[in-house]
Motif scaffolding. Structure first.
Motif, PDB file in Angstrom:
ATOM      1  N   ARG A 162      28.043  35.909  51.389  1.00 23.82           N
ATOM      2  CA  ARG A 162      28.509  37.143  50.747  1.00 23.82           C
ATOM      3  C   ARG A 162      28.456  37.003  49.228  1.00 23.82           C
ATOM      4  NH1 ARG A 162      32.730  34.110  52.554  1.00 23.82           N
ATOM      5  NH2 ARG A 162      34.534  33.787  51.185  1.00 23.82           N
ATOM      6  N   VAL A 163      28.559  38.133  48.558  1.00 29.13           N
ATOM      7  CA  VAL A 163      28.703  38.189  47.108  1.00 29.13           C
ATOM      8  C   VAL A 163      30.012  38.908  46.810  1.00 29.13           C
ATOM      9  CG1 VAL A 163      27.756  39.075  44.948  1.00 29.13           C
ATOM     10  CG2 VAL A 163      26.215  38.189  46.712  1.00 29.13           C
ATOM     11  N   VAL A 164      30.819  38.350  45.918  1.00 32.01           N
ATOM     12  CA  VAL A 164      32.132  38.912  45.603  1.00 32.01           C
ATOM     13  C   VAL A 164      32.237  39.116  44.094  1.00 32.01           C
ATOM     14  CG1 VAL A 164      34.629  38.617  45.757  1.00 32.01           C
ATOM     15  CG2 VAL A 164      33.156  37.721  47.583  1.00 32.01           C
ATOM     16  N   LEU A 165      32.596  40.321  43.699  1.00 30.95           N
ATOM     17  CA  LEU A 165      32.827  40.650  42.290  1.00 30.95           C
ATOM     18  C   LEU A 165      34.310  40.908  42.081  1.00 30.95           C
ATOM     19  CD1 LEU A 165      31.839  41.473  39.408  1.00 30.95           C
ATOM     20  CD2 LEU A 165      31.664  43.814  40.301  1.00 30.95           C
ATOM     21  N   THR A 166      34.895  40.223  41.104  1.00 33.05           N
ATOM     22  CA  THR A 166      36.267  40.475  40.676  1.00 33.05           C
ATOM     23  C   THR A 166      36.213  40.966  39.237  1.00 33.05           C
ATOM     24  OG1 THR A 166      37.083  38.691  42.106  1.00 33.05           O
ATOM     25  CG2 THR A 166      38.563  39.488  40.382  1.00 33.05           C
ATOM     26  N   ALA A 167      36.804  42.136  38.961  1.00 27.73           N
ATOM     27  CA  ALA A 167      36.721  42.720  37.622  1.00 27.73           C
ATOM     28  C   ALA A 167      38.033  43.383  37.266  1.00 27.73           C
ATOM     29  CB  ALA A 167      35.581  43.742  37.548  1.00 27.73           C
ATOM     30  N   GLY A 168      38.457  43.203  36.008  1.00 31.73           N
ATOM     31  CA  GLY A 168      39.688  43.821  35.533  1.00 31.73           C
ATOM     32  C   GLY A 168      40.542  42.833  34.783  1.00 31.73           C
ATOM     33  N   ASN A 169      41.847  42.948  34.969  1.00 32.16           N
ATOM     34  CA  ASN A 169      42.836  42.121  34.291  1.00 32.16           C
ATOM     35  C   ASN A 169      43.378  41.089  35.286  1.00 32.16           C
ATOM     36  OD1 ASN A 169      46.146  42.838  32.868  1.00 32.16           O
ATOM     37  ND2 ASN A 169      44.767  41.120  32.519  1.00 32.16           N
ATOM     38  N   PHE A 170      43.015  39.813  35.098  1.00 32.03           N
ATOM     39  CA  PHE A 170      43.441  38.751  35.995  1.00 32.03           C
ATOM     40  C   PHE A 170      43.365  37.426  35.241  1.00 32.03           C
ATOM     41  CE2 PHE A 170      38.932  39.416  36.476  1.00 32.03           C
ATOM     42  CZ  PHE A 170      38.371  38.165  36.653  1.00 32.03           C
ATOM     43  N   SER A 171      43.533  36.314  35.947  1.00 33.71           N
ATOM     44  CA  SER A 171      43.451  34.990  35.318  1.00 33.71           C
ATOM     45  C   SER A 171      42.164  34.297  35.722  1.00 33.71           C
ATOM     46  CB  SER A 171      44.645  34.122  35.729  1.00 33.71           C
ATOM     47  OG  SER A 171      44.470  32.789  35.295  1.00 33.71           O
ATOM     48  N   THR A 172      41.563  33.589  34.786  1.00 34.11           N
ATOM     49  CA  THR A 172      40.404  32.762  35.095  1.00 34.11           C
ATOM     50  C   THR A 172      40.700  31.819  36.261  1.00 34.11           C
ATOM     51  OG1 THR A 172      39.623  32.834  32.800  1.00 34.11           O
ATOM     52  CG2 THR A 172      38.824  31.015  34.158  1.00 34.11           C
ATOM     53  N   LEU A 173      41.933  31.286  36.314  1.00 34.42           N
ATOM     54  CA  LEU A 173      42.307  30.341  37.361  1.00 34.42           C
ATOM     55  C   LEU A 173      42.479  31.008  38.718  1.00 34.42           C
ATOM     56  CD1 LEU A 173      44.796  27.948  35.523  1.00 34.42           C
ATOM     57  CD2 LEU A 173      42.300  27.786  35.742  1.00 34.42           C
ATOM     58  N   ASP A 174      42.466  32.335  38.784  1.00 34.00           N
ATOM     59  CA  ASP A 174      42.470  33.015  40.076  1.00 34.00           C
ATOM     60  C   ASP A 174      41.158  32.803  40.821  1.00 34.00           C
ATOM     61  OD1 ASP A 174      45.001  34.046  39.640  1.00 34.00           O
ATOM     62  OD2 ASP A 174      44.262  35.966  38.854  1.00 34.00           O
ATOM     63  N   VAL A 175      40.079  32.531  40.081  1.00 34.42           N
ATOM     64  CA  VAL A 175      38.739  32.420  40.667  1.00 34.42           C
ATOM     65  C   VAL A 175      38.189  31.003  40.538  1.00 34.42           C
ATOM     66  CG1 VAL A 175      36.370  33.309  40.598  1.00 34.42           C
ATOM     67  CG2 VAL A 175      38.301  34.862  40.167  1.00 34.42           C
ATOM     68  N   PHE A 176      38.425  30.354  39.399  1.00 32.93           N
ATOM     69  CA  PHE A 176      37.806  29.067  39.094  1.00 32.93           C
ATOM     70  C   PHE A 176      38.803  27.913  39.215  1.00 32.93           C
ATOM     71  CE2 PHE A 176      35.369  32.311  36.956  1.00 32.93           C
ATOM     72  CZ  PHE A 176      34.055  31.919  37.149  1.00 32.93           C
ATOM     73  N   ASP A 177      38.251  26.705  39.437  1.00 35.93           N
ATOM     74  CA  ASP A 177      39.007  25.459  39.453  1.00 35.93           C
ATOM     75  C   ASP A 177      40.100  25.450  40.521  1.00 35.93           C
ATOM     76  OD1 ASP A 177      39.395  22.834  38.532  1.00 35.93           O
ATOM     77  OD2 ASP A 177      41.089  23.464  37.285  1.00 35.93           O
ATOM     78  N   ASP A 178      39.776  25.936  41.710  1.00 35.49           N
ATOM     79  CA  ASP A 178      40.724  25.905  42.816  1.00 35.49           C
ATOM     80  C   ASP A 178      40.873  24.471  43.330  1.00 35.49           C
ATOM     81  OD1 ASP A 178      42.503  26.873  44.662  1.00 35.49           O
ATOM     82  OD2 ASP A 178      40.981  27.623  46.047  1.00 35.49           O
ATOM     83  N   ASN A 179      41.989  24.195  43.978  1.00 36.18           N
ATOM     84  CA  ASN A 179      42.176  22.901  44.643  1.00 36.18           C
ATOM     85  C   ASN A 179      43.307  23.054  45.657  1.00 36.18           C
ATOM     86  OD1 ASN A 179      43.218  20.014  45.050  1.00 36.18           O
ATOM     87  ND2 ASN A 179      41.355  19.680  43.843  1.00 36.18           N
ATOM     88  N   ALA A 180      43.079  22.587  46.870  1.00 36.18           N
ATOM     89  CA  ALA A 180      44.054  22.781  47.938  1.00 36.18           C
ATOM     90  C   ALA A 180      45.355  22.037  47.690  1.00 36.18           C
ATOM     91  CB  ALA A 180      43.450  22.335  49.273  1.00 36.18           C
ATOM     92  N   TYR A 181      45.334  20.955  46.902  1.00 38.79           N
ATOM     93  CA  TYR A 181      46.497  20.088  46.759  1.00 38.79           C
ATOM     94  C   TYR A 181      47.155  20.145  45.382  1.00 38.79           C
ATOM     95  CZ  TYR A 181      44.033  18.304  50.818  1.00 38.79           C
ATOM     96  OH  TYR A 181      43.373  18.203  52.024  1.00 38.79           O
TER      97      TYR A 181
END
Length: 450
Positions: A162-181
């Protein structure tokens, strides 16, 4: 901004009443009705109390962590509201109430002791819009996957490709540099070094949010992410510079999911750059040496042009079994330019272990242990050693050593949707100064989700 004369624990109690009512309603809903959510209303409330005793300091400066004993607290209450305006489209709005007083007015450390501290602005509750963004998904096959409902995410189904677009007012960390722990200071490690790379100077306002867009391309075990976000008009300030084609932060992340010894894991490579009105440390030091009687804010005196800074990092997570796993982050920045919007660090490393309490019959509890090491570039060291000040740190002098951290927490699930955590941090060489510290910080965290 609006101020409301309410005490944070009062808000937390009110939130728990809402939690009980929400859970009672949810228990009466048929399973089919919640298979794919068309609307969402979730809430969270987090209260963090911290205390540090006095510590040894040969000297202190304008932006030092105070060597005397201190207490602090932060409180947040969020509503996560969403609906689907059309097929595969999601619109989210998140208002937040914040209140709190951080340790030493949020100065004196590279990796600060609480990831919630940047969101609070004083001892009076403040209501503001935290997020307002659209997420659009274009499914492209590969088999259906379940998406569970959580904050910023309605329950439903997506295709693996899939392709997902997130646009608007949010945090960079909502999309990037995730980690389960190691990601969320509301339920995992409190220190900034546990929520992201400390050296990841991602674009955001003083609370950690901005305007922009991020595009994610999922293909099998791979994910490619690109994004551009607005940053502050001045470093670590609250007003956002909306000239996103001239001044911005960019991120590029490549993620690969794998299986090792029968257990899942992920590796992420993250590159970023920022273009903004910034100052170089070499220029600031030269100004200070030429103007010895000037204010120690030499950086502000030479912040007169758009500069580019950048960094590259790796992020790993690996499950050891169905209840525990390990993580590692490492990043290095260019080290020539002042901090833009996050922490005072030019290189960082963190690693740790997290496990649920299944082995002692507490499956909803979590134990986590982390060690981290934050470092400064030669240019920044020279600037601070000469007596210069930057946004978060500045002792008036510097005997450089990397700032090192040990953190351990235990998160107790006391009822459905309610957790109490005990956390301990020991920080050696606070603000990279061997003439100060070590610092011990104890914390109690109350967290409710409903």
């Amino acid at each position: 901004m609006k101020n409301f004369p309410l005490k944070p624990l009062g808000w937390l109690v009110a939130g728990l009443h809402l939690c009980s009512a929400s859970l009672a309603v949810a228990a009466d809903e048929p399973a089919a009705a919640t298979d794919t959510e068309s609307t969402m209303a979730r809430f969270q409330s987090t209260y963090i109390w911290q205390k540090k005793p006095g510590f040894s300091a040969a000297y202190s400066g304008q932006n030092s962590l105070l060597p005397r004993a201190e207490r602090s607290y932060t409180f947040t209450l969020d509503a996560f509201l969403g609906f689907r305006p059309w097929q595969n489209g999601e619109l989210y709005f998140v208002p937040e109430i914040t209140q709190g007083v951080p340790l030493s007015n949020l100065t004196g450390l590279g990796g600060f002791t609480s990831g919630e501290a940047t969101r609070v602005g004083g001892s009076h509750p403040t209501l503001y819009r935290q997020k307002l963004f659209l997420r659009q998904t274009w499914n492209q096959g590969g088999g259906r996957q379940r998406v569970e409902g959580e904050v910023d995410q309605m329950a439903g189904w997506v295709e693996r490709d899939r392709v997902v677009l997130t646009a608007g007012n949010f945090s960079t960390l909502d999309v990037f540099d995730d980690n389960a722990y190691a990601k969320d200071p509301r339920s995992q490690f409190l220190n900034w070094s546990g929520m992201s790379h400390t050296a990841f100077d991602y674009a955001a306002d003083a609370r950690g949010f901005g305007w922009g867009a991020a595009l994610e391309w999922y293909r099998g075990d791979w994910v490619l992410r690109v994004g551009r976000m607005t940053g502050p008009t001045t470093p670590n300030g609250l007003p956002t510079d909306l000239r996103i084609f001239q001044r911005y932060g960019e991120q590029y992340e490549l993620e690969h999911a794998h299986t090792l010894a029968g257990q899942p894991g992920k590796v992420r490579l993250l590159a970023w750059r920022a273009r903004a009105l910034l100052a170089n440390y070499a220029d600031a030091l030269a100004y200070g040496q030429a103007n010895p009687t000037a204010s120690k804010d030499w950086i502000g005196a030479v912040r007169n042009g758009v500069k580019t800074k950048y960094g590259l990092g790796v992020n790993l997570e690996q499950a050891l079994n169905d209840r525990s796993g390990v993580f590692l982050r490492a990043m290095k920045g260019d080290g020539k330019t002042e901090t833009y919007a996050f922490a005072e660090a030019d290189a960082s490393f963190s690693t740790g272990y997290s496990t649920r309490g299944t082995a002692w019959s507490r499956d909803q509890d979590t134990l986590g242990v982390m060690v981290a090491r934050n470092m400064l570039s030669t240019d920044r060291r020279r600037y601070l050693a000469a007596g210069g000040m930057s946004f978060f740190i500045g002792d008036g002098a510097l005997r450089y050593r990397p700032e090192t951290l040990f953190e351990v927490y235990y998160n107790v699930n006391v009822a459905k949707g309610l957790w109490v955590s005990l956390d301990y941090q020991r920080i050696a060489n606070p603000a990279y100064n061997a003439d100060r510290g070590p610092v011990n910080v104890g914390s109690v965290r109350l967290h409710a989700e409903f």
